[in-house]
Design a protein around this motif. Sequence first.
Motif, PDB file in Angstrom:
ATOM      1  N   LYS A 136      36.963 -31.794  64.870  1.00  0.00           N
ATOM      2  CA  LYS A 136      37.051 -29.771  64.690  1.00  0.00           C
ATOM      3  C   LYS A 136      35.272 -28.804  65.483  1.00  0.00           C
ATOM      4  O   LYS A 136      35.231 -27.645  65.351  1.00  0.00           O
ATOM      5  N   THR A 140      35.347 -25.101  66.180  1.00  0.00           N
ATOM      6  CA  THR A 140      34.815 -24.027  66.175  1.00  0.00           C
ATOM      7  C   THR A 140      33.774 -23.979  66.620  1.00  0.00           C
ATOM      8  O   THR A 140      33.577 -22.228  67.388  1.00  0.00           O
ATOM      9  N   GLU A 143      35.838 -21.695  69.314  1.00  0.00           N
ATOM     10  CA  GLU A 143      36.093 -20.835  68.435  1.00  0.00           C
ATOM     11  C   GLU A 143      35.035 -19.482  68.151  1.00  0.00           C
ATOM     12  O   GLU A 143      34.791 -18.448  68.088  1.00  0.00           O
ATOM     13  N   VAL A 144      34.037 -20.160  68.139  1.00  0.00           N
ATOM     14  CA  VAL A 144      32.506 -19.726  68.567  1.00  0.00           C
ATOM     15  C   VAL A 144      32.310 -19.439  69.725  1.00  0.00           C
ATOM     16  O   VAL A 144      31.512 -18.140  69.795  1.00  0.00           O
TER      17      VAL A 144
END
Length: 152
Positions: A136, A140, A143-144
């Motif tokens: 995760k 994340t 994604e960031v």
Amino acid sequence: MSAAIRTTLIRTLKTPVLQSTTTTTTTTTRALSTTPAFSKAVTDSIKDTVKAVDRATADAALKGIEVGENVVGKAENVAGEAKSTAKEYSGEAKNVASQYMGETKGKASEVEGKATGKKEELKGTAKGMKEEALGKARGTAQEVEGKVKGSL
């Protein structure tokens, strides 16, 4: 009784018998015996009494010794039986203790096995959660990073 104490007197009686032409005499013998009255002196009766008391005392002492020997013999028998019974119970107690010790060791091994299994299970769960959290976090982070790159 001695001959000195006993006196025997023999008396001969001659009895004439009537005769017609010749004279015949018959001799008859009979024994007369006299014994002096037997009386004990005081010392003799005391001696007899002392002997009787001594004999009774000796008999009682012997009986007491025999009873004592019997008691000792019975006590030795009881002690021997108690000792053998104690050994028997001691052996039984050792067997029971050994049995419970074996059962306890078995249960301890079982609990140890369950604890080890649970530990490994929790270790696996923790590892899985770690990997999931890392996944995760990476997702994340990507994604960031993607958003940062997209905004540039």
